[in-house]
Design a protein around this motif. Structure first.
Motif, PDB file in Angstrom:
ATOM      1  N   CYS A 143      -7.421  23.705  -6.027  1.00 36.76           N
ATOM      2  CA  CYS A 143      -6.662  24.438  -5.021  1.00 36.76           C
ATOM      3  C   CYS A 143      -6.625  25.930  -5.363  1.00 36.76           C
ATOM      4  O   CYS A 143      -6.816  26.796  -4.503  1.00 36.76           O
ATOM      5  CB  CYS A 143      -5.237  23.872  -4.947  1.00 36.76           C
ATOM      6  SG  CYS A 143      -4.118  24.826  -3.918  1.00 36.76           S
ATOM      7  N   SER A 202      -1.462  20.628  -2.464  1.00 38.98           N
ATOM      8  CA  SER A 202      -2.826  20.101  -2.566  1.00 38.98           C
ATOM      9  C   SER A 202      -3.253  19.339  -1.314  1.00 38.98           C
ATOM     10  O   SER A 202      -4.437  19.119  -1.101  1.00 38.98           O
ATOM     11  CB  SER A 202      -2.947  19.198  -3.802  1.00 38.98           C
ATOM     12  OG  SER A 202      -1.985  18.162  -3.739  1.00 38.98           O
ATOM     13  N   ILE A 238      -5.537  21.341   0.687  1.00 38.17           N
ATOM     14  CA  ILE A 238      -6.884  21.358   0.138  1.00 38.17           C
ATOM     15  C   ILE A 238      -7.647  20.107   0.548  1.00 38.17           C
ATOM     16  O   ILE A 238      -8.828  20.149   0.896  1.00 38.17           O
ATOM     17  CB  ILE A 238      -6.827  21.472  -1.397  1.00 38.17           C
ATOM     18  CG1 ILE A 238      -6.116  22.772  -1.803  1.00 38.17           C
ATOM     19  CG2 ILE A 238      -8.222  21.454  -2.005  1.00 38.17           C
ATOM     20  CD1 ILE A 238      -6.736  24.010  -1.237  1.00 38.17           C
TER      21      ILE A 238
END
Length: 539
Positions: free
Chosen positions: A519, A529, A532
């Protein structure tokens, strides 16, 4: 001016010139310079200083001037002649402390001070302390190429070693001095040869001592006859030449110096010479010998007290000098530490400033890359334009917080535009490689980093999304390491963090750290996250 030029080489001529000047008509500055030249000329002419009133006036007048170290030197010489060795040492040491450069004149004054300091310490029988000063003098002689002083100073160092009974060292010094002997006066040559003869006698080389001493007593100047006579008497006595030994011992007992009379009587009362003394003279000789011994010991006690006092003052000066050097050293350390602290502070400030600029550039780059990605996806799914236009990359956004807000907005838009799409394509889900990976999960087996499976997984993803690697590279550049890339591939295939712990053989905490690290590589900071995961699965 002419007097100052000739005073060192022709001191007697300089004194005649000074006597012709009416110093009462001189200005205050000229009169003090006249007094300085007068003291210097008398010292160079070996005229004993008898008063300190003139030198004290010069010390006060020239304090802090370029001449001050030389004035201190002549103050030391004055007190040395007066027998005040503690004061002499004090002025010599102060003179060394005030010499700040290594020019020819300063070096010459320094050499003179070092030589005289060694001489005073030798008179006080502090031979061990005198040696380092003589060694420094010899170094200066070598630098100046002064062959006369090299001969003289090697001779002086040899005499010091002789007093310490270091016969081999003394002999080496006298031999070295002999190489420069042509530059010495006859007086110095006679004295050096006498010392060498004494060394040979001490070493038991009587024949060599005889060769060296023969003819020397006849050439000796009055000022050095006592030294020559006692050594000649000792050598002839050891060689069994009784008449010559008696002759020179008899010369010594008629001398005014107590020490020499004592040595003369000592030899006369030896077993070899005692029988040569006239019978009617023996009682008188015994009384005179006793008187000489008493005088010697009385003077020796006074000299011992003087030496102790001088040594005490010398130690005090050395202690003060050491303390001053220590203070200067501490001051230097403090200044160096402050400079180091300032330099470190500047480096830290520049580093932080550069780090902030790097973060700004990274955010600019990420916004541009996400904007391009979102536009690419929008163009593929529908022809509509994005309602929100970003200014990232056009130079308008320069504030860090504004850049972060723009970045989050791009992520949000990307997620909204991909909301109706399947996160993982069916081609990947139905692929053979994913079934193999699921079997690894079921069997609780780890996939090594060098296993062919990772290449096959990458090929399956590129088959379903040909631009995946290109877009990933656009986002992260060259910063992705193999183990981070494996995490990206697993995220792209919809593998959960708990399943990653099995496949990668790492703990849940390690997997979480790697995801956050990915990330940070993608966006320049550690955000949620989940964002991501969405980005990786939709590119």
């Amino acid at each position: 001016m002419r007097i100052s030029e000739i005073v060192s080489d022709s001191p007697k001529e300089a004194l005649l010139c000074l006597d012709s000047i009416d110093c009462q008509r001189l200005s205050d500055t000229d009169r003090h310079f006249y007094d300085f030249l007068a003291i210097k000329a008398r010292d160079k002419a070996y005229i004993t200083h008898t008063s300190d009133s003139l030198i004290l006036d010069l010390l006060s007048f020239y304090r802090g001037s370029d001449l001050y170290p030389e004035i201190l030197y002549y103050a030391g010489r004055t007190y040395s002649d007066l027998g005040d060795f503690p004061s002499a040492l004090k002025y010599f040491q102060n003179g060394l402390d005030h010499i700040k450069d290594n020019g020819p004149e300063a070096l010459n004054v320094k050499g003179n001070i070092l030589s005289q300091t060694a001489g005073v310490l030798s008179k006080l029988r502090l031979y061990t302390r005198a040696i380092p000063y003589m060694e420094d003098v010899l170094r200066i002689d070598s630098i100046e190429g002064d062959t006369f002083n090299l001969a003289y100073d090697y001779h002086s160092l040899g005499a010091i070693y002789l007093h310490q009974n270091k016969l081999d060292d003394a002999d080496k010094c006298f031999i070295t001095a002999t190489e420069y002997a042509r530059h010495l006066t006859e007086r110095d040559k006679i004295q050096m040869q006498t010392y060498r003869a004494a060394i040979k006698l001490e070493k038991g080389e009587i024949d060599s001592a005889l060769i060296l001493i023969r003819g020397i007593p006849e050439q000796a100047l009055p000022i050095q006859q006592n030294l020559v006579y006692i050594n000649a008497s000792n050598i002839y006595l050891a060689a069994g030449i009784i008449d010559s030994a008696y002759y020179y011992a008899d010369k010594l007992i008629h001398n005014n110096d107590t020490n020499n009379r004592k040595n003369g009587y000592r030899n006369l009362f030896s077993e070899e010479l005692y029988n040569l003394i006239p019978d009617d003279s023996i009682p008188a000789y015994i009384r005179k010998y006793f008187t000489a011994l008493e005088s010697y010991y009385d003077s020796h006690e006074s000299q011992e007290a003087l030496m102790q006092n001088a040594f005490y003052n010398y130690q005090i000066h050395q202690r003060e000098r050491t303390r001053e050097e220590e203070r200067n050293r501490r001051f230097t350390y403090i200044i160096a530490a402050l400079i180091l602290i300032v330099l470190i502070s500047v480096i830290v400030i520049l580093f932080l400033r550069n780090k902030k600029k790097t973060l700004l550039l990274s955010l600019h780059s990420s916004i541009l890359e996400l904007d391009n990605l979102r536009k690419s996806l929008s163009a593929r799914d529908s022809p509509r334009e994005n309602p929100i236009s970003t200014t990232a990359g056009q130079g308008a956004t320069t504030n860090l917080e504004s850049l972060k807000e723009s970045l989050y907005e791009q992520i949000r838009l990307l997620k909204e535009e991909s909301a109706n799409r399947t996160p993982v394509q069916a081609d990947i889900l139905d692929s053979e490689i994913l079934r193999k990976i699921n079997r690894y999960i079921s069997d609780n087996k780890t996939i090594p980093d060098n296993n062919r499976i990772w290449t096959e997984l990458e090929e399956a993803i590129l088959s379903a999304s040909p631009l995946f690697k290109e877009r990933l590279h656009l986002l992260v550049g060259e910063n992705l390491k193999p183990h981070d890339y494996h995490v990206v591939l697993l995220i792209r295939c919809g593998i959960t963090p708990s399943q990653m712990t099995i496949l990668l053989g790492r703990t849940k905490g390690t997997i979480s750290y790697r995801r956050k690290h990915v990330c940070e590589i993608l966006l320049g900071e550690k955000i949620d996250s989940q964002f991501i995961d969405d980005i990786i699965r939709y590119i």
